[in-house]
Write an enzyme that holds these catalytic residues in place. Sequence first.
Site, short mmCIF file in Angstrom:
data_model
loop_
_atom_site.label_atom_id
_atom_site.label_comp_id
_atom_site.label_asym_id
_atom_site.label_seq_id
_atom_site.Cartn_x
_atom_site.Cartn_y
_atom_site.Cartn_z
N PHE A 1 0.82 -1.20 0.00
CA PHE A 1 0.00 0.00 0.00
C PHE A 1 0.86 1.25 0.00
CE2 PHE A 1 -3.12 -2.98 1.55
CZ PHE A 1 -4.36 -2.47 1.18
N ASP A 2 0.55 2.16 -0.90
CA ASP A 2 1.05 3.51 -0.80
C ASP A 2 0.40 4.17 0.43
OD1 ASP A 2 2.17 6.05 -1.64
OD2 ASP A 2 0.17 6.56 -2.37
#
Length: 219
Positions: free
Chosen positions: A7-8
């Site tokens: 995940f960013d």
Amino acid sequence: MSYTVLFDLDGTLTDPAPGIIGCFQQALTDLGHETPPFDELKWIIGPSLRSSFPKFMPDGADVETALARYRLHYGGGGLYDLTVYPGMPEAVALIRSEARRLFVCTAKPETFARPIIDRFGYAPLFDQVYGTTLDGSLDDKGDLMAKIIAEQGFDPARAIMVGDRKHDILAARRHGIASIGVTWGYGGAQELSDTGATHLCERPEELAGLVKRIAADWR
């Protein structure tokens, strides 16, 4: 089912615009440079700030000094000037219940990313937080992703990157990782599609189901 999800952070898990843009503006002001309006700086969320500052400074200006001023303001409290996207903690929790491992993969320096993840309740959902280094050696997100793969040993062919900017998608493509471009962040559907996002997701409530459908093809 054994798969990994990356995940960013900025523009994906949280909306950090007030803190990032405000501290960016303050750094430029500190150094006597013209400061663009808030709404004209939303594009700086995602890329390395080391590459963004030169666009507002004369040739030969010291970018590292600007970064130091930014970090002074950001580390002094600006990092917490953000909001969590509604529905994202619940989406990540659902993905956590299905996926083997979850990691944060952010262009934000790790020294700032970790306290944000801790403070806003995401820490129990992730195996580890990976961010960039202050010296710029991991500013290329593909290089950061390579480090995560090397250290964690997961199969890129059974992994998904979730992010809102082209840098997330290009890094995933470099390593043969499927990608989900989320359109509630700062890149937008066009940028994400143009750089080859495997899938697009318009609402946090749809994310867990999309991840599950992608992973189902790996059985």
